[in-house]
Design an enzyme around this catalytic site. Structure first.
Site, mmCIF file in Angstrom:
data_model
loop_
_atom_site.group_PDB
_atom_site.id
_atom_site.type_symbol
_atom_site.label_atom_id
_atom_site.label_comp_id
_atom_site.label_asym_id
_atom_site.label_seq_id
_atom_site.Cartn_x
_atom_site.Cartn_y
_atom_site.Cartn_z
ATOM 1 N N ASP A 179 0.855 -1.182 0.000
ATOM 2 C CA ASP A 179 0.000 0.000 0.000
ATOM 3 C C ASP A 179 0.897 1.239 0.000
ATOM 4 O O ASP A 179 2.119 1.151 0.146
ATOM 5 C CB ASP A 179 -0.967 -0.026 1.203
HETATM 6 C C1 NOJ Z 1 -4.098 3.903 0.129
HETATM 7 C C2 NOJ Z 1 -5.271 2.995 0.291
HETATM 8 O O1 NOJ Z 1 -5.190 2.294 1.511
HETATM 9 C C3 NOJ Z 1 -5.436 1.993 -0.834
HETATM 10 O O2 NOJ Z 1 -6.656 1.353 -0.688
HETATM 11 C C4 NOJ Z 1 -5.312 2.657 -2.168
HETATM 12 O O3 NOJ Z 1 -5.464 1.710 -3.189
HETATM 13 C C5 NOJ Z 1 -3.982 3.364 -2.266
HETATM 14 N N1 NOJ Z 1 -3.877 4.362 -1.215
HETATM 15 C C6 NOJ Z 1 -3.753 4.010 -3.619
HETATM 16 O O4 NOJ Z 1 -4.549 5.106 -3.792
#
Ligand code: NOJ
Length: 723
Positions: free
Chosen positions: A265
């Site tokens: 993430d």
């Molecule tokens: C953080 C989030 O937790 C995740 O779900 C997302 O896909 C990413 N950012 C990218 O935007």
């Protein structure tokens, strides 16, 4: 519906040869580059990075011209011409915004979600997206957590069915062209078990709970062919998920044989420092790649440290190569080498079409849940003369979009007022007063009360803004925000019948409303067709059929409150040992143990009777299938859909089992007076759990089984599993 979809988990030998050839030509820096994902604003010299092969993918980029421009640099100006992957969050639709995923799950209709996911992926693909960071398959039993909006609720069985449907839908996109889309189930793993429902918070759960509750939707997604997975932000039992060799290597690679790409993430690798798990970015890089992360989302760590770690002998190069192999394999499978560019005229042709909008309306209507309908006030009669529509969300064109909509536009949204104006019979006069703002701000209770007094029926549209749920938007209080409760009480005090339409990204704790209004429709954040769907349901052009996939608490103090809890040694439904003044049982002094509305609950404009439960296989072996059926009769006056649910309880095990577990569901449409025998066929192999040795076991013994309308009620039978 099972659309043909690409299974990224099947390995094609001809692609492996192409990967080998390419890998042999790559420098260490170029290899590392494939493991780096950046977002555009992050570096001013992005073009150079792409040209030098230092970036393998880009996130949060939706401008097709810019995507093509960067792709041209990657393909035509970099040494090896390896195309970029473009990844985006397509959580509940692209430009055609569907209801939030929690709402979508309340349809209990995987085939419908498969179609919705296909539409989302087609629209995203037409703009240049290859990689969808969805579905979120985190189980969540705490509605304080804002991200409950993005998932399918509290249950692993339902969550697994929804996960598979979404993978099939996403990965079916663009099958007619040379280009494909890959999905990315997230957040691996147990992110939804954040302590106290606070986003990013610590997760400390048993391995058994991990395996029985949180892992199954991921496994289901991979069984459906999901090609990538996102490692989560949270720590799990002391080890951050994005550096957790047990979940990433032992379970994902060794036990499940997952061949796809693991993407961290956003900055989850860098955040190992804040976790107190790595002293610096270099250690964070080493720990995460050793644990099994392939790609660094945001690129704070890998681009600066991975090559050095390999040169210094701190990270084996073949580990990097395995990761690069997975990324290159994905790029070949997606068709990026054959067709790297996106046709810039395509998006306009296929985006927000009448067909897509019609599907969004269907999903929206089916996702809404009728929670109360006293005196059958709904559907509203066409003969009322004046309808007052009160509340800060009644004429709102923004909040219905819900959290996480990259491409959603207010101008596409039908407010509830728009919807009502579209369906309202001419004889009905409509009065509209906002009454207050969503949170704080001005109030206009007097005008709201006057409008209510002048009306025959009041529709109040209340709830949360879209920014009150989603990532980093947890709430400790789940009541109506701002001064909406006061507004509600003032309007109810007029004595006029009140129908509450509730918009929110989560279950709310609203016992006062449940007691005092005549009817309640949970509309969630329903996307662009919210208004029309609400109006259709209120006036009976459609019959509500949604059922909850997450329990509604009575108060925050009950949380977590979920149907599949354990019995305890002193369950509430036994007489209990009397000591001092009361029975010592598992209960509260000052609150019921029951949720306000249970999992699986939802009303219709018709009624259904359950009868004739038949356990057709009272004794089954471990390889047999339980067959159980019940007769469902439409006892009302409208044709309606009923979501019939089948639950079991394993009465005694080598470890304790939940009091109920969903094992099947079916949606049936019945005309007035019509009956149908609904059968469930449940393989004994699915009745197991992770036992004492942590292996999956099905233990012989007595079980109960229910067929019912929700987790609280049902016809009960019994069966035995024999060895
Ligand atoms: C953080 C989030 O937790 C995740 O779900 C997302 O896909 C990413 N950012 C990218 O935007």
């Amino acid at each position: 519906m099972n659309t043909p979809h690409l299974r990224f988990t099947d390995i094609d030998p001809s692609i492996e040869e192409r990967v080998d050839t390419l890998l042999k030509q790559m420098t260490l820096e170029e290899k590392v580059g494939q493991l780096v994902q950046i977002n555009l604003g992050w570096r001013e010299d992005t073009d150079d990075w792409v040209r030098e092969g230092r970036v393998g993918s880009i996130l949060s980029l939706t401008d097709t011209q810019e995507i093509n421009r960067l792709q041209r640099i990657a393909v035509e100006e970099s040494r090896l011409g390896i195309p970029l992957l473009i990844g985006n969050d397509v959580i509940h639709g692209y430009r055609t915004v569907f209801p939030i995923p929690l709402a979508e799950s309340c349809t209990w209709e995987p085939a419908l979600l498969e179609r919705a996911s296909r539409v989302a992926a087609d629209e995203a693909a037409a703009s240049g997206t290859d990689w969808i960071f969805a579905p979120m398959v985190d189980i969540c039993r705490d509605p304080r957590w804002g991200r409950i909006a993005e998932g399918a609720g509290e249950d692993p069985f339902l969550g697994s069915a929804m996960a598979q449907a979404r993978i099939r839908g996403f990965q079916a996109a663009d099958l007619t062209s040379e280009r494909r889309i890959v999905a990315c189930p997230k957040h691996y793993v147990a992110y939804g078990a954040a302590e106290a429902g606070k986003d990013y918070n610590t997760v400390d759960i048993s391995e058994r709970t991990l395996r029985d509750v949180y892992l199954p939707p991921f496994k289901a997604a991979f069984d459906a062919g999901a090609g990538t997975v996102m490692s989560a932000f949270n720590e799990l039992n002391g080890i951050p998920a994005s550096a957790n060799a047990f979940t990433l290597r032992t379970i994902l690679r060794e036990e499940w044989g997952f061949p796809g790409v693991v993407l961290s993430d956003f900055d989850a690798i860098g955040e190992l420092i804040h976790h107190g798990f790595a002293e610096d970015h270099k250690t964070a890089t080493r720990k995460s790649i050793l644990a099994g992360v392939d790609v660094d989302m945001m690129g704070n760590a890998f681009p600066f440290h991975l090559a050095a770690l390999v040169r210094e002998g701190q990270t084996p190069e073949n580990l990097v190569e395995h990761a690069v192999r997975r990324v290159l394999r994905l790029k070949f499978m997606l068709g990026l080498f054959e067709a790297p560019y996106t046709d810039e005229s395509l998006a306009d042709q296929i985006t927000l079409t009448g067909e897509n909008r019609a599907l969004a309306l269907e999903v929206c209507r089916k996702s809404m849940v009728l929670l109360k309908n006293e005196g059958k006030i709904l559907p509203l009669s066409n003969s009322i003369e004046t309808l007052a529509v009160i509340g800060p969300l009644a004429d709102n064109h923004h909040e219905p979009l819900g959290c996480w909509t990259l491409q959603g536009r207010d101008e596409d949204v039908e407010s509830v007022l728009d919807g009502l104006q579209a369906v309202l019979p001419e004889n009905i006069t409509l009065l509209h007063v906002p009454g207050c703002e969503i949170e704080g701000g001005d109030v206009d209770f007097d005008r709201a009360v006057s409008a209510a007094l002048a009306a025959d029926v009041v529709v109040m549209v209340l709830g949360e803004s879209l920014m009150m749920s989603g990532e980093a938007h947890s709430r400790a209080h789940l009541d109506l925000p701002g001064r909406q409760q006061e507004l509600l009480e003032a309007v109810v005090a007029t004595g006029k019948p009140v129908v509450a339409v509730l918009m929110a990204g989560r279950p709310l704790a609203i016992p006062w409303m449940a007691e005092h209004v005549a009817a309640m429709l949970m509309a969630w954040h329903g996307g662009i067709r919210t208004g029309r769907a609400v109006a259709d349901l209120l006036f009976g052009n459609a019959v509500p059929s949604g059922k909850l996939t997450a329990s509604f608490p009575r108060s925050e103090g009950q949380i977590p409150v979920y149907y599949a809890h354990k019995s305890t040694g002193r369950p509430i439904d036994i007489r209990g040992i009397i000591q001092f003044d009361r029975a010592h049982k598992s209960q509260y002094l000052d609150e019921s143990s029951d949720p306000l509305f249970p999992f699986g609950f939802g009303l219709s404009y018709t009624t259904f009777a359950y009868s004739d439960l038949a356990v057709e296989t009272p004794e089954i072996g471990l390889d047999d299938t339980l067959v159980v059926s019940a007769k469902i009769t439409n006892t009302g006056e409208r044709t309606g859909d009923e979501i019939v649910q089948c639950y079991v309880r394993d009465l005694c095990g080598s470890v304790t089992r939940p009091v109920k577990e969903l094992k099947g569901f079916k949606k049936v449409t019945l005309t007035p007076g019509e009956s149908q025998i609904v059968h469930f066929e449940i393989p004994a192999r699915t009745l197991g759990f992770h036992g004492l040795t942590m292996d999956y076991v099905v233990e012989p013994g007595e079980f109960w089984v229910w067929i019912g309308a929700n987790a609280r009620e049902g016809l009960k039978g019994a069966f035995t599993v024999i060895a």
